[in-house]
Design an enzyme around this catalytic site. Structure first.
Site, short mmCIF file in Angstrom:
data_model
loop_
_atom_site.label_atom_id
_atom_site.label_comp_id
_atom_site.label_asym_id
_atom_site.label_seq_id
_atom_site.Cartn_x
_atom_site.Cartn_y
_atom_site.Cartn_z
N ASP A 1 0.85 -1.18 0.00
CA ASP A 1 0.00 0.00 0.00
C ASP A 1 0.89 1.24 0.00
O ASP A 1 2.01 1.22 0.53
CB ASP A 1 -0.91 -0.01 1.23
CG ASP A 1 -1.84 1.18 1.24
OD1 ASP A 1 -1.90 1.88 2.26
OD2 ASP A 1 -2.52 1.40 0.23
N ASP B 1 -0.12 4.86 0.80
CA ASP B 1 -0.37 5.81 1.89
C ASP B 1 -0.31 5.10 3.23
O ASP B 1 -1.13 4.26 3.53
CB ASP B 1 -1.73 6.48 1.71
CG ASP B 1 -1.86 7.14 0.34
OD1 ASP B 1 -2.84 6.84 -0.36
OD2 ASP B 1 -0.96 7.93 -0.01
N GLY C 1 -7.83 3.80 2.53
CA GLY C 1 -7.71 2.74 1.54
C GLY C 1 -8.80 2.73 0.50
O GLY C 1 -8.74 1.96 -0.45
N ARG D 1 -12.04 8.21 -3.13
CA ARG D 1 -12.70 9.38 -2.51
C ARG D 1 -14.22 9.19 -2.46
O ARG D 1 -14.85 9.47 -1.45
CB ARG D 1 -12.35 10.65 -3.29
CG ARG D 1 -10.92 11.11 -3.13
CD ARG D 1 -10.77 12.56 -3.60
NE ARG D 1 -11.13 12.75 -5.00
CZ ARG D 1 -10.29 12.61 -6.02
NH1 ARG D 1 -9.04 12.24 -5.80
NH2 ARG D 1 -10.68 12.82 -7.26
N SER E 1 -5.67 6.52 -4.36
CA SER E 1 -5.48 7.94 -4.68
C SER E 1 -5.00 8.12 -6.12
O SER E 1 -4.14 7.39 -6.60
CB SER E 1 -4.46 8.56 -3.73
OG SER E 1 -4.12 9.86 -4.15
N ASP F 1 -1.62 -1.10 5.98
CA ASP F 1 -1.72 -0.46 7.29
C ASP F 1 -3.16 -0.19 7.67
O ASP F 1 -3.42 0.46 8.69
CB ASP F 1 -0.94 0.86 7.32
CG ASP F 1 -1.63 1.94 6.50
OD1 ASP F 1 -1.65 3.11 6.93
OD2 ASP F 1 -2.16 1.61 5.40
#
Length: 493
Positions: A16, A18, A65, A68, A143, A201
């Site tokens: 991942d 971010d 995760g 938007r 993202s 995370d």
């Protein structure tokens, strides 16, 4: 590839972006808070549902995760706030879900202009070490900025593949907790999921990786998913220091499982017990459900024999699907393939008196999952136990109610192979001649009154009309489909 010390490295790693490679999660969280708080003040002044957005707990729970749009929708649903979906070109605002998502995007861009995102200190070292081992790595993110941010941070040169929000939109990939994003990245690496690893995370990401059946799933700092007060309380109650989780992980991989004659034992030493002449006892007494009482009347004890009124070992087949059970045994260092499990079921089935009504239920479940011909017979035995006092005096006490509920569960989940998970509603029906067609309703994924109809060779799913998104369905063979709100679809089995 199981993650143990000394085991070979994975053939590919999906990370991942971010919160794992880039210290961007806090920037995203702050942007979401700015957007949500501005709209909450406008929507619900003075109401409880208008309390400020929690950039720690609620960020991790609802938006981390996710895309938007999905993140905004998940949070609004949790707060009981309904907005129209809106259009993709909606300007930043509070009137539609997409407008709220655009408002978050605006806040995120403003934050990037003030403070550029930087990589974690060990991210580059970890990617370099994996590269030196010949392990290709992919970075994934919901993202649309991930690719540019990774390039700015200098990590792109260490990555073989990057899949970001632009790719997700172009390819129509489902967001986490669906495993589509991770599976796509692994495919680009040329790595099978079972040979690969995922580093995440967020709980949604860990759920997605598990649903994708990756060989190793690493969750970073998931204890921090809990609110601070609850986290501190849990650490104190469990005396949980920094090394405790590592010790328990080691324990969970070294539990002893006894075997005898190539099958899983009831307990250590079970295989050394004497064999009972089951045919002789059935010929002499007929009904031997209460074998324990029969042997006691003869001055003997059931404890001397390989005999059970309910084979507890077979509860494993009731609690876990075959592939889950095999994975648990593999984690413990044992091999439990289909042949070994079938032999285990057959071995204990011949040595069980079914003195408990739950025994019939459990065996019905196990044989249903094996598509065994006697599956329905055992279910019928459990049902008969409720209308006929098969054990002499206990039915009136309501002692069999648990078994009765289990027979309903056997039909609704066992025969249908029904399982609700992070990747959607899994359905893997078992054809039983005695029950060729049936229907029932259930709640799943926030949808109420979802109706399933089973016919020979066909499955119908109807989702009532609502503001929720489509219901994801996983059919036999891993086929994936969706059923929109207000829609009914039929599938061939």
């Amino acid at each position: 590839m199981n993650g143990r010390p000394g085991s070979p490295p994975p053939r590919g790693v999906v990370l991942d972006t971010d919160g794992v490679l880039l210290a961007s999660a806090t920037v995203h969280a702050a942007a979401w808070k700015a957007a949500f708080d501005a709209c909450l003040a406008e929507w619900t002044p003075g109401e409880r549902s208008g309390k400020p957005f929690d950039a720690d707990v609620e960020y991790r729970r609802f938006v981390d995760g996710r895309s938007r749009y999905d993140g905004a929708g998940a949070f609004l649903t949790a707060r009981g706030i309904r907005l129209p979906p809106g259009a993709r070109d909606d300007p930043p605002g509070c009137d539609t879900v997409r407008a709220v998502a655009a408002l978050k995007e605006q806040a995120f861009q403003d934050a990037l202009r003030r403070n550029p995102v930087v990589p974690f200190e060990d991210a580059g070292r970890a990617l370099t070490a994996l590269r030196s081992l010949g392990v290709p790595c992919a970075a994934v993110s919901a993202s649309r900025h991930a690719r540019a941010l990774l390039t700015t941070a200098g990590l792109d040169r260490l990555l073989t593949v990057v899949v970001d929000g632009e790719d997700i939109a172009r390819l129509g990939l489902a967001g986490k907790p669906d495993p589509a994003l991770f599976l796509h990245a692994a495919g680009l690496l040329g790595t099978r999921p079972e040979d690969g690893a995922v580093v995440e995370d967020a709980l949604a990401g860990v759920s997605a990786a598990r649903a994708g059946r990756f060989g190793l799933v690493v969750g970073l700092d998931l204890l921090d998913e809990l609110p601070p007060a609850r986290r501190a309380e849990l650490r104190e109650r469990l005396l949980l220091d920094d090394g405790e989780l590592d010790r328990w992980d080691e324990v969970s991989r070294r539990l002893h499982v006894p075997f005898h004659q190539g099958v899983v034992s009831q307990f250590e030493g079970y295989g050394e017990l004497a064999e009972l002449d089951w045919e002789a006892y059935r010929a002499r007494y007929g009904d031997i459900r209460r074998l324990d009482r029969i042997l006691e009347a003869e001055g003997d004890t059931v404890n001397r024999y390989q005999a059970s009124k309910q084979a507890d070992t077979l509860m494993l087949g009731h609690l876990f699907r075959p592939e889950e059970l095999s994975g648990l045994f593999t984690r413990l260092g044992y091999r439990l393939d289909d042949e070994t499990w079938r032999a285990t079921v057959s071995h204990h089935l011949r040595r069980t008196s079914h003195g408990s009504t739950l025994s019939s239920l459990v065996h019905g479940w196990v044989l249903t999952r094996q598509k065994g011909p006697d599956a329905w017979r055992y279910c019928e035995e459990a049902l008969v136990a409720d209308v006929a006092d098969v054990q002499g005096g206990t039915t009136g006490e309501g002692i069999h109610l648990g078994a009765m509920a289990g027979t309903v569960d056997l039909v609704e989940r066992g025969i249908t192979g029904l399982e609700a998970g992070p990747d959607g509603l899994r359905v893997a029906p078992v054809a039983l001649r005695e029950l060729p067609r049936f229907a029932f309703t259930l709640c799943c994924g926030g949808h109420r009154g979802v109706r399933l109809r089973m016919l020979p060779g066909r499955l119908g799913i109807r989702v009532p009309a609502s503001s929720r998104g489509p219901l994801a369905v996983v059919l036999p063979g891993g086929r994936r489909a969706t059923v929109a709100s207000g829609e009914e679809r039929w599938f061939r089995l």
